[in-house]
Design a protein around this motif. Structure first.
Motif, PDB file in Angstrom:
ATOM      1  N   LYS A   1     -44.318   1.288  15.955  1.00 28.52           N
ATOM      2  CA  LYS A   1     -44.255   1.000  17.386  1.00 28.52           C
ATOM      3  C   LYS A   1     -45.653   0.860  17.972  1.00 28.52           C
ATOM      4  O   LYS A   1     -46.534   1.656  17.689  1.00 28.52           O
TER       5      LYS A   1
ATOM      6  N   ASP B   1     -41.302  -2.674  18.757  1.00 25.83           N
ATOM      7  CA  ASP B   1     -40.815  -1.603  17.879  1.00 25.83           C
ATOM      8  C   ASP B   1     -40.130  -2.232  16.674  1.00 25.83           C
ATOM      9  O   ASP B   1     -39.205  -3.044  16.826  1.00 25.83           O
TER      10      ASP B   1
ATOM     11  N   ALA C   1     -35.655  -4.856  11.770  1.00 22.05           N
ATOM     12  CA  ALA C   1     -35.226  -5.146  13.140  1.00 22.05           C
ATOM     13  C   ALA C   1     -36.418  -5.035  14.084  1.00 22.05           C
ATOM     14  O   ALA C   1     -37.291  -4.181  13.916  1.00 22.05           O
ATOM     15  N   LEU C   2     -36.445  -5.916  15.068  1.00 24.87           N
ATOM     16  CA  LEU C   2     -37.516  -5.957  16.069  1.00 24.87           C
ATOM     17  C   LEU C   2     -36.905  -5.849  17.455  1.00 24.87           C
ATOM     18  O   LEU C   2     -35.915  -6.516  17.765  1.00 24.87           O
ATOM     19  N   SER C   3     -37.482  -5.000  18.278  1.00 24.04           N
ATOM     20  CA  SER C   3     -37.074  -4.925  19.682  1.00 24.04           C
ATOM     21  C   SER C   3     -38.318  -4.688  20.525  1.00 24.04           C
ATOM     22  O   SER C   3     -39.353  -4.236  20.026  1.00 24.04           O
ATOM     23  N   GLY C   4     -38.202  -4.979  21.798  1.00 26.86           N
ATOM     24  CA  GLY C   4     -39.350  -4.751  22.673  1.00 26.86           C
ATOM     25  C   GLY C   4     -39.180  -5.447  23.998  1.00 26.86           C
ATOM     26  O   GLY C   4     -38.133  -6.020  24.311  1.00 26.86           O
ATOM     27  N   ASN C   5     -40.219  -5.397  24.778  1.00 29.93           N
ATOM     28  CA  ASN C   5     -40.202  -6.092  26.061  1.00 29.93           C
ATOM     29  C   ASN C   5     -41.622  -6.422  26.489  1.00 29.93           C
ATOM     30  O   ASN C   5     -42.577  -5.768  26.077  1.00 29.93           O
TER      31      ASN C   5
ATOM     32  N   THR D   1     -37.113  -9.407  27.614  1.00 33.03           N
ATOM     33  CA  THR D   1     -36.751  -8.480  26.545  1.00 33.03           C
ATOM     34  C   THR D   1     -36.669  -9.259  25.237  1.00 33.03           C
ATOM     35  O   THR D   1     -36.177 -10.392  25.211  1.00 33.03           O
ATOM     36  N   ILE D   2     -37.146  -8.641  24.156  1.00 35.11           N
ATOM     37  CA  ILE D   2     -37.152  -9.283  22.844  1.00 35.11           C
ATOM     38  C   ILE D   2     -36.235  -8.507  21.914  1.00 35.11           C
ATOM     39  O   ILE D   2     -36.284  -7.279  21.849  1.00 35.11           O
ATOM     40  N   ASP D   3     -35.385  -9.223  21.182  1.00 33.80           N
ATOM     41  CA  ASP D   3     -34.478  -8.578  20.237  1.00 33.80           C
ATOM     42  C   ASP D   3     -34.332  -9.497  19.031  1.00 33.80           C
ATOM     43  O   ASP D   3     -34.016 -10.682  19.189  1.00 33.80           O
TER      44      ASP D   3
ATOM     45  N   GLU E   1     -34.145  -9.756  14.287  1.00 35.80           N
ATOM     46  CA  GLU E   1     -34.058  -9.129  12.983  1.00 35.80           C
ATOM     47  C   GLU E   1     -34.363 -10.160  11.905  1.00 35.80           C
ATOM     48  O   GLU E   1     -34.171 -11.357  12.100  1.00 35.80           O
TER      49      GLU E   1
ATOM     50  N   ASN F   1     -31.237 -16.714  28.849  1.00 34.75           N
ATOM     51  CA  ASN F   1     -31.779 -16.336  27.556  1.00 34.75           C
ATOM     52  C   ASN F   1     -31.775 -17.519  26.597  1.00 34.75           C
ATOM     53  O   ASN F   1     -31.107 -18.534  26.828  1.00 34.75           O
TER      54      ASN F   1
END
Length: 321
Positions: free
Chosen positions: A122, A132, A151-155, A181-183, A185, A205
């Motif tokens: 992170k 993350d 997996a990828l997530s974030g903002n 927001t980012i999501d 994989e 989106n």
């Protein structure tokens, strides 16, 4: 001390000045035996940075021994001012951030070369961005047998720094990156890779689903824009909300090669441009044996047309028919 095959070197206090001018203080324990090398309880401090980490690595042949263990644990805050001093190329980017800001870094990775576990990776810069990563990768050193899922997530809250990193000065005048927001994989199996990525704004989106096979350069991509606010990214283009589906698949990328194949389709359901709304438009293209066919059709009162063109490609030259 040195006890046979075991070495332990405690670093009680190290004070130095890096050539860029950053004053560094460090402490920790370095240890090694016949099977393992470790760095335990290491602490690195500067005026702006405080980082703690532990690391371990098995000793052996990384190319052939998948049982070798690896560990990396990092918990710290890295000063933006230190990044700018240590990497001058990053200085213009860091100027977009308050000089006393710090980047939070958390890393928790363990396992063996047979399976590396990314429990957490992170990076966060308060009021700007958060990314993350987590997942695992198996058979890391083997191109044919490598597999895994990450997996990828974030903002992104304030994209000033991101824009400086990705865009030149003139392009930044045209492009804006809004909060989002980012999501996503990534799944790997040998030379096959599948990636999914979604960018979500307050108004709409866009989602991408792509497959890639390195053996043969085979690819397949689908993109869906759902009420996507193009004007939030390109404010001066006169383009508003977009609803569209894009599909591209093929083999190879050299359009001069007879073996290259490609098909692309774009279905436009809703498109706003300078106060006018367009819909029911379709574009397509196909490439086979250096022969290209492309077309577009639109069923709108202010843009009602049907156009098809063909071309033979020879030595980078397009001969349109």
């Amino acid at each position: 001390y040195n006890r046979g095959s075991e070495i332990r070197v405690p670093l009680r206090h190290l004070k130095a000045t890096e050539r860029c001018g950053i004053g560094v203080m460090a402490s920790g324990l370095f240890a090694m035996d016949k099977s393992m090398m470790r760095a335990d309880d290491f602490v690195i401090n500067t005026h702006n940075t405080a980082v703690e980490f532990d690391a371990a690595m098995g000793l052996g042949n990384f190319a052939t021994d998948e049982s070798l263990p690896i560990e990396l644990f990092v918990d710290g805050k890295v000063g933006v001012a230190d990044v700018a001093l240590a990497y001058p190329v990053m200085s213009p980017i860091m100027k977009r951030v308050k000089n006393n800001s710090r980047i939070d870094v958390d890393v928790d990775i363990d396992g063996t070369l047979a399976r590396v576990n990314i429990n957490e990776l992170k990076v966060e810069l308060a009021r700007h961005l958060l990314l993350d990563l987590n997942g695992s990768v198996a058979h890391v050193m083997s191109d044919e047998n490598r597999s895994g899922h990450v997996a990828l997530s974030g903002n992104i809250v304030n994209a000033d720094m991101v824009e400086s990193a990705m865009l030149d000065k003139e392009t930044r005048k045209l492009i804006n990156i809004p909060p989002m927001t980012i999501d996503g994989e990534v799944t790997m199996l040998g030379e096959k890779i599948n990636g999914e990525l979604a960018l979500l704004t307050d108004d709409g989106n866009v989602a991408l689903d792509a497959d890639w096979n390195g053996r043969g350069n085979i690819y397949n991509m689908k993109l869906r824009a759902d009420s996507f606010p193009v004007d939030a990214f390109l404010p001066d283009m006169g383009i508003g909300m977009l609803i569209a589906d894009v599909a591209i698949n093929g083999r190879g990328f050299d359009y001069n090669n007879l073996n290259t194949l490609m098909k692309a389709n774009v279905d436009l359901s809703h498109f706003e441009y300078k106060g006018h709304t367009y819909s029911n438009a379709h574009a397509w293209a196909s490439l086979d044996s250096c022969h290209l066919v492309a077309g577009i059709e639109s069923f709108n009162s202010s843009a009602d047309f049907d156009l098809t063109a063909t071309s033979d490609i020879k030595n980078d030259a397009f001969e349109w028919n």
